[in-house]
Write a protein that holds these residues in place. Structure first.
Motif, PDB file in Angstrom:
ATOM      1  N   ALA A 172       0.820  -1.213   0.000  1.00  0.00           N
ATOM      2  CA  ALA A 172       0.000   0.000   0.000  1.00  0.00           C
ATOM      3  C   ALA A 172       0.856   1.265   0.000  1.00  0.00           C
ATOM      4  CB  ALA A 172      -0.936  -0.005   1.209  1.00  0.00           C
ATOM      5  N   LEU A 173       2.043   1.187   0.616  1.00  0.00           N
ATOM      6  CA  LEU A 173       2.918   2.352   0.676  1.00  0.00           C
ATOM      7  C   LEU A 173       3.470   2.736  -0.697  1.00  0.00           C
ATOM      8  CD1 LEU A 173       5.007   1.572   3.898  1.00  0.00           C
ATOM      9  CD2 LEU A 173       3.139   3.215   3.660  1.00  0.00           C
ATOM     10  N   ALA A 174       3.500   1.785  -1.627  1.00  0.00           N
ATOM     11  CA  ALA A 174       4.070   2.041  -2.948  1.00  0.00           C
ATOM     12  C   ALA A 174       3.112   2.785  -3.874  1.00  0.00           C
ATOM     13  CB  ALA A 174       4.485   0.716  -3.600  1.00  0.00           C
ATOM     14  N   ALA A 175       1.845   2.877  -3.515  1.00  0.00           N
ATOM     15  CA  ALA A 175       0.838   3.448  -4.410  1.00  0.00           C
ATOM     16  C   ALA A 175       1.143   4.883  -4.850  1.00  0.00           C
ATOM     17  CB  ALA A 175      -0.545   3.355  -3.776  1.00  0.00           C
ATOM     18  N   PRO A 176       1.525   5.813  -3.947  1.00  0.00           N
ATOM     19  CA  PRO A 176       1.783   7.190  -4.394  1.00  0.00           C
ATOM     20  C   PRO A 176       2.905   7.284  -5.429  1.00  0.00           C
ATOM     21  CG  PRO A 176       1.490   7.133  -2.014  1.00  0.00           C
ATOM     22  CD  PRO A 176       1.575   5.700  -2.463  1.00  0.00           C
ATOM     23  N   LEU A 177       3.989   6.531  -5.231  1.00  0.00           N
ATOM     24  CA  LEU A 177       5.083   6.585  -6.198  1.00  0.00           C
ATOM     25  C   LEU A 177       4.664   5.959  -7.528  1.00  0.00           C
ATOM     26  CD1 LEU A 177       7.939   7.314  -6.963  1.00  0.00           C
ATOM     27  CD2 LEU A 177       8.754   5.233  -5.821  1.00  0.00           C
ATOM     28  N   ARG A 178       3.922   4.864  -7.493  1.00  0.00           N
ATOM     29  CA  ARG A 178       3.441   4.258  -8.743  1.00  0.00           C
ATOM     30  C   ARG A 178       2.573   5.259  -9.520  1.00  0.00           C
ATOM     31  NH1 ARG A 178       4.962  -0.904  -8.569  1.00  0.00           N
ATOM     32  NH2 ARG A 178       4.925  -2.008  -6.577  1.00  0.00           N
ATOM     33  N   LYS A 179       1.699   5.981  -8.826  1.00  0.00           N
ATOM     34  CA  LYS A 179       0.835   6.954  -9.473  1.00  0.00           C
ATOM     35  C   LYS A 179       1.651   8.090 -10.082  1.00  0.00           C
ATOM     36  CE  LYS A 179      -3.141   9.970  -8.565  1.00  0.00           C
ATOM     37  NZ  LYS A 179      -4.114  10.429  -7.530  1.00  0.00           N
ATOM     38  N   THR A 180       2.651   8.571  -9.357  1.00  0.00           N
ATOM     39  CA  THR A 180       3.487   9.658  -9.862  1.00  0.00           C
ATOM     40  C   THR A 180       4.253   9.225 -11.100  1.00  0.00           C
ATOM     41  OG1 THR A 180       3.754  10.643  -7.666  1.00  0.00           O
ATOM     42  CG2 THR A 180       5.424  11.185  -9.314  1.00  0.00           C
ATOM     43  N   VAL A 181       4.883   8.065 -11.040  1.00  0.00           N
ATOM     44  CA  VAL A 181       5.678   7.576 -12.171  1.00  0.00           C
ATOM     45  C   VAL A 181       4.795   7.356 -13.394  1.00  0.00           C
ATOM     46  CG1 VAL A 181       7.033   5.629 -13.010  1.00  0.00           C
ATOM     47  CG2 VAL A 181       7.504   6.588 -10.755  1.00  0.00           C
ATOM     48  N   ALA A 182       3.587   6.840 -13.188  1.00  0.00           N
ATOM     49  CA  ALA A 182       2.678   6.580 -14.312  1.00  0.00           C
ATOM     50  C   ALA A 182       2.300   7.863 -15.045  1.00  0.00           C
ATOM     51  CB  ALA A 182       1.424   5.880 -13.814  1.00  0.00           C
ATOM     52  N   GLY A 183       2.335   8.999 -14.354  1.00  0.00           N
ATOM     53  CA  GLY A 183       1.962  10.261 -14.972  1.00  0.00           C
ATOM     54  C   GLY A 183       3.109  11.054 -15.559  1.00  0.00           C
ATOM     55  N   LEU A 184       4.335  10.509 -15.485  1.00  0.00           N
ATOM     56  CA  LEU A 184       5.503  11.233 -15.989  1.00  0.00           C
ATOM     57  C   LEU A 184       5.805  10.853 -17.433  1.00  0.00           C
ATOM     58  CD1 LEU A 184       7.971  10.910 -12.949  1.00  0.00           C
ATOM     59  CD2 LEU A 184       6.740  12.957 -13.672  1.00  0.00           C
ATOM     60  N   PRO A 185       6.282  11.804 -18.228  1.00  0.00           N
ATOM     61  CA  PRO A 185       6.745  11.460 -19.578  1.00  0.00           C
ATOM     62  C   PRO A 185       8.023  10.634 -19.516  1.00  0.00           C
ATOM     63  CG  PRO A 185       7.239  13.755 -19.073  1.00  0.00           C
ATOM     64  CD  PRO A 185       6.406  13.242 -17.937  1.00  0.00           C
ATOM     65  N   GLU A 186       8.316   9.919 -20.590  1.00  0.00           N
ATOM     66  CA  GLU A 186       9.466   9.017 -20.618  1.00  0.00           C
ATOM     67  C   GLU A 186      10.760   9.717 -20.226  1.00  0.00           C
ATOM     68  OE1 GLU A 186      11.594   5.516 -21.090  1.00  0.00           O
ATOM     69  OE2 GLU A 186       9.414   5.785 -21.149  1.00  0.00           O
ATOM     70  N   GLY A 187      10.943  10.930 -20.662  1.00  0.00           N
ATOM     71  CA  GLY A 187      12.186  11.640 -20.390  1.00  0.00           C
ATOM     72  C   GLY A 187      12.369  12.056 -18.951  1.00  0.00           C
ATOM     73  N   ARG A 188      11.330  11.961 -18.132  1.00  0.00           N
ATOM     74  CA  ARG A 188      11.432  12.354 -16.725  1.00  0.00           C
ATOM     75  C   ARG A 188      11.668  11.169 -15.791  1.00  0.00           C
ATOM     76  NH1 ARG A 188       8.664  16.810 -14.928  1.00  0.00           N
ATOM     77  NH2 ARG A 188       9.397  16.133 -12.874  1.00  0.00           N
ATOM     78  N   LEU A 189      11.784   9.985 -16.352  1.00  0.00           N
ATOM     79  CA  LEU A 189      11.886   8.793 -15.510  1.00  0.00           C
ATOM     80  C   LEU A 189      13.329   8.543 -15.077  1.00  0.00           C
ATOM     81  CD1 LEU A 189       9.397   6.417 -17.378  1.00  0.00           C
ATOM     82  CD2 LEU A 189       8.989   7.830 -15.360  1.00  0.00           C
TER      83      LEU A 189
END
Length: 301
Positions: A172-189
């Motif tokens: 459950a703790l991983a959810a915020p980071l997963r959501k943030t990463v999913a919304g980033l463009p490829e170049g921001r990863l």
């Protein structure tokens, strides 16, 4: 300073082992010793009321360069089970364990697909920080659960239930980071840090790594050429933030942030829990602080 004769020391250690073992037996609890605070906290959560857990390396201390003392010999010798990470984290442990061949030991990273360190100096050795991956931490939890069930089958159901609950809380703790990463463009990863201690976490979340040094145990200063290369990559890839790891100095990451004109995102706890009043007194706190801090830094332009 007077040295204690070896024969006297042996009797003292034996007495400590006898008392500690008797106390654990009287309480009806498994006496579990882990090499460092992260593993100890995991084991305490899986064992619950049926385990008495101690750590050889206290919170805030360096597990990489730890030197065991006489008290550590006594503590480990009285254990029903010793847990260690493996993956070349505790290079001191194999020699230390020679004293306790009658005490079962379990490598909790069993089953983890190791991420190799990429510097020639390490000759393909594994990155030891697998507990920073939520997926691999689940393997740690399951390995601890199985070890406790084998040693104490009477309470197997308790250990299994505790492990399920604990693993669910971690996920459950991983959810915020997963959501943030999913919304980033490829170049921001990108995940830029002072040390290569987040390779497993970066792999889990699809982030590319950039770091100043392979391990914080390296004695030499970071080469100017390495700093220049990291700054150049930050500028070329438009990486907005760099983090440091703790324990460890934040200064190298702060210096790079200043040179590259980007934000310093803060310290990410990795190798150790903090004290009870610190930001990461438990393993779940450590992961929450690390993942939330990364998510907040990556979410900002």
């Amino acid at each position: 300073m007077h040295r204690i004769p070896r024969r006297v020391l042996a009797h003292l250690v034996a007495a400590v082992l006898l008392v500690a073992g008797s106390q654990a037996a009287a309480a009806g609890k498994l006496k579990i010793v882990a090499t460092f605070s992260v593993l100890a906290d995991m084991a305490a959560n899986v064992a619950g009321e049926h385990g008495e857990v101690s750590a050889l390396v206290a919170p805030g201390r360096d597990v990489h360069n730890f030197t065991p003392g006489e008290a550590d010999l006594a503590l480990a010798g009285s254990a029903d089970l010793i847990l260690w990470n493996g993956l070349d984290l505790e290079t001191w442990f194999p020699r230390f364990y020679h004293h306790f061949h009658g005490v079962p030991q379990v490598t909790v990273s069993l089953g983890v697909e190791a991420v190799p360190l990429d510097r020639d100096a390490y000759d393909g050795k594994a990155n030891p920080h697998a507990w920073m991956s939520p997926a691999d931490a689940r393997r740690y939890i399951d390995t601890i659960r199985d070890a406790l069930m084998q040693r104490d089958p009477v309470h197997a159901g308790n250990y299994a239930a505790n492990a399920r609950t604990y693993a669910a809380r971690l996920e459950a703790l991983a959810a915020p980071l997963r959501k943030t990463v999913a919304g980033l463009p490829e170049g921001r990863l990108w995940l830029a840090t002072s040390e290569d201690s987040l390779a497993y976490l970066a792999r889990d979340f699809g982030l590319k790594e950039l770091y100043l040094r392979t391990l914080d145990t390296e004695d030499e200063a970071i080469a100017p050429q390495r700093v220049e290369a990291v700054v150049a990559t930050i500028r070329a890839e438009r990486i907005p933030v760099i983090y440091s790891e703790s324990p460890g100095s934040p200064d190298p990451a702060r210096d790079v942030a200043q040179q590259a004109g980007i934000r310093y995102g803060g310290a990410l706890p990795v190798d150790s829990l903090s004290g009870p009043d610190g930001p990461a007194p438990t393993y779940l706190d450590l992961m929450r602080v690390t993942m939330d801090t990364i998510a907040q830094g990556l979410a900002q332009p």
